[in-house]
Write a protein that holds these residues in place. Sequence first.
Motif, PDB file in Angstrom:
ATOM      1  N   MET A  91       0.938  -1.108   0.057  1.00 42.44           N
ATOM      2  CA  MET A  91       0.103  -0.032  -0.013  1.00 42.44           C
ATOM      3  C   MET A  91       0.826   1.275   0.117  1.00 42.44           C
ATOM      4  O   MET A  91       1.806   1.475   0.677  1.00 42.44           O
ATOM      5  N   SER A  92       0.660   2.214  -0.965  1.00 40.51           N
ATOM      6  CA  SER A  92       1.273   3.469  -0.881  1.00 40.51           C
ATOM      7  C   SER A  92       1.029   4.143   0.324  1.00 40.51           C
ATOM      8  O   SER A  92      -0.156   4.547   0.527  1.00 40.51           O
ATOM      9  N   PRO A  93       2.255   4.667   0.770  1.00 39.20           N
ATOM     10  CA  PRO A  93       1.862   5.578   1.924  1.00 39.20           C
ATOM     11  C   PRO A  93       1.295   6.823   1.774  1.00 39.20           C
ATOM     12  O   PRO A  93       0.501   7.386   2.777  1.00 39.20           O
ATOM     13  N   SER A  94       1.087   7.182   0.376  1.00 42.82           N
ATOM     14  CA  SER A  94       0.269   8.431   0.126  1.00 42.82           C
ATOM     15  C   SER A  94      -1.233   8.175   0.266  1.00 42.82           C
ATOM     16  O   SER A  94      -2.046   8.899   0.419  1.00 42.82           O
ATOM     17  N   CYS A  95      -1.733   6.745   0.148  1.00 43.90           N
ATOM     18  CA  CYS A  95      -3.008   6.397   0.188  1.00 43.90           C
ATOM     19  C   CYS A  95      -3.619   6.449   1.414  1.00 43.90           C
ATOM     20  O   CYS A  95      -4.582   6.976   1.805  1.00 43.90           O
ATOM     21  N   ALA A  96      -2.579   5.782   2.425  1.00 47.03           N
ATOM     22  CA  ALA A  96      -2.743   6.182   3.907  1.00 47.03           C
ATOM     23  C   ALA A  96      -3.023   7.279   4.483  1.00 47.03           C
ATOM     24  O   ALA A  96      -3.777   7.875   5.255  1.00 47.03           O
ATOM     25  N   ALA A  97      -1.962   8.401   3.827  1.00 44.19           N
ATOM     26  CA  ALA A  97      -2.002   9.687   4.231  1.00 44.19           C
ATOM     27  C   ALA A  97      -3.319  10.369   3.705  1.00 44.19           C
ATOM     28  O   ALA A  97      -3.643  11.170   4.614  1.00 44.19           O
ATOM     29  N   ALA A  98      -3.895  10.035   2.699  1.00 30.55           N
ATOM     30  CA  ALA A  98      -5.198  10.752   2.085  1.00 30.55           C
ATOM     31  C   ALA A  98      -6.250  10.531   2.934  1.00 30.55           C
ATOM     32  O   ALA A  98      -6.781  11.200   3.144  1.00 30.55           O
ATOM     33  N   LEU A  99      -6.215   9.112   3.317  1.00 29.96           N
ATOM     34  CA  LEU A  99      -7.340   8.460   4.177  1.00 29.96           C
ATOM     35  C   LEU A  99      -7.350   9.367   5.517  1.00 29.96           C
ATOM     36  O   LEU A  99      -8.459   9.718   6.109  1.00 29.96           O
ATOM     37  N   LEU A 100      -6.279   9.425   6.023  1.00 31.85           N
ATOM     38  CA  LEU A 100      -6.152  10.076   7.582  1.00 31.85           C
ATOM     39  C   LEU A 100      -6.311  11.351   7.538  1.00 31.85           C
ATOM     40  O   LEU A 100      -6.665  12.207   8.326  1.00 31.85           O
ATOM     41  N   ALA A 101      -5.971  12.083   6.325  1.00 32.15           N
ATOM     42  CA  ALA A 101      -6.349  13.620   5.996  1.00 32.15           C
ATOM     43  C   ALA A 101      -7.518  13.758   5.681  1.00 32.15           C
ATOM     44  O   ALA A 101      -8.289  14.848   5.399  1.00 32.15           O
ATOM     45  N   HIS A 102      -8.548  12.704   5.467  1.00 29.12           N
ATOM     46  CA  HIS A 102      -9.955  13.108   4.940  1.00 29.12           C
ATOM     47  C   HIS A 102     -10.520  13.875   6.033  1.00 29.12           C
ATOM     48  O   HIS A 102     -10.802  13.674   7.192  1.00 29.12           O
ATOM     49  N   PRO A 103     -11.372  15.110   5.598  1.00 27.86           N
ATOM     50  CA  PRO A 103     -11.859  16.008   6.564  1.00 27.86           C
ATOM     51  C   PRO A 103     -13.122  15.329   7.326  1.00 27.86           C
ATOM     52  O   PRO A 103     -13.418  15.947   8.466  1.00 27.86           O
ATOM     53  N   GLY A 104     -13.732  14.192   6.845  1.00 27.66           N
ATOM     54  CA  GLY A 104     -14.749  13.427   7.693  1.00 27.66           C
ATOM     55  C   GLY A 104     -14.420  12.521   8.559  1.00 27.66           C
ATOM     56  O   GLY A 104     -15.154  11.739   9.248  1.00 27.66           O
ATOM     57  N   LEU A 105     -13.177  11.986   8.493  1.00 31.82           N
ATOM     58  CA  LEU A 105     -12.645  10.744   9.134  1.00 31.82           C
ATOM     59  C   LEU A 105     -12.794  11.016  10.712  1.00 31.82           C
ATOM     60  O   LEU A 105     -13.536  10.113  11.397  1.00 31.82           O
ATOM     61  N   GLU A 106     -12.482  12.006  11.288  1.00 34.23           N
ATOM     62  CA  GLU A 106     -12.420  12.271  12.925  1.00 34.23           C
ATOM     63  C   GLU A 106     -13.832  12.022  13.404  1.00 34.23           C
ATOM     64  O   GLU A 106     -14.071  11.420  14.599  1.00 34.23           O
ATOM     65  N   ALA A 107     -14.774  12.850  12.448  1.00 31.03           N
ATOM     66  CA  ALA A 107     -16.117  12.548  13.115  1.00 31.03           C
ATOM     67  C   ALA A 107     -16.859  11.220  13.094  1.00 31.03           C
ATOM     68  O   ALA A 107     -17.490  10.934  13.937  1.00 31.03           O
ATOM     69  N   GLN A 108     -16.515  10.629  11.982  1.00 34.84           N
ATOM     70  CA  GLN A 108     -16.685   9.239  11.796  1.00 34.84           C
ATOM     71  C   GLN A 108     -16.609   8.248  12.959  1.00 34.84           C
ATOM     72  O   GLN A 108     -17.196   7.608  13.666  1.00 34.84           O
TER      73      GLN A 108
END
Length: 292
Positions: free
Chosen positions: A1-18
């Motif tokens: 898995m590309s580190p950029s994919c994980a970084a993009a997931l963690l940076a998603h604006p709705g992730l913390e709320a979910q």
Amino acid sequence: MSPSCAAALLAHPGLEAQLRAWLSEDIGRGDLTAPALLGRGGRAHWIAKQAGLFCGGVLVEPLFRLLDPAVTITLLVADGEPVVAGQRLLDLEGSAAALVAGERTALNLAMRLSGIASATAELVARLAGTGVALADTRKTTPGLRILEKYAVRCGGGVNHRLGLDDAAMLKENHLAWAGGVAPAIAAVRASAPWPARVIVEAETAAEAEAAVAAGADGVLLDEFAPAELRLLVPRLRELAAGRAAGGRVVLEASGVQPEQLAAVAATGIDLVSTSAPVTRSSWLDLSMRFEA
């Protein structure tokens, strides 16, 4: 898995709320076992109870830190890596109350995502060496789309549309209500931003040919047998090469059974899309073990 994919997931604006919402669903008004653990520190680790691909490890730290900012997570296996039964996946340390409160939510997410990644990898392996990619669909669990599509990427697949605003895919009802393939494409082209792609889902060879002739960027060939695709794909390539809109068209097959993947890939198709890793996969069994 590309580190950029994980970084993009963690940076998603709705992730913390979910993550907060999922923790709240399980904890409710408060963990009734917490008083037995207050003031105690704890250590734990995860193990795999069966073989597969691990996915969801990148979510563990942000989830537990919502419960206790001092929790530390050490990942021993990266998302997208294969694991065997009994393998240690990660270590956790922090307040015992936080580790207990977050255990089920974290495991549920990781087991679900690991199951999707594992199922994706099995299908991708059938396409190895063909140059044909395996894509997901919009058949995802409400509220889990970004995570389930991340799991597909961890399994070696590629993502199709995240939503209706990514690209225009004209399906059976669109074509019927718009009066045909050409009018439907023309209506979308007239209003969509210029970089937007227009894809037509075709159920017959005639629809597929009409879509290419009308300038579609992609054609999804739904439930065509390999023998039909072997005849149709070259015709569509030839038609695309001669059109004024340009010769490139992405040809995608869907409704393909796993045992047909190699035969479909040999027809010259570009892409196979399937919802199976999301809709038909089983959870990968993982467990959290607490240490004395």
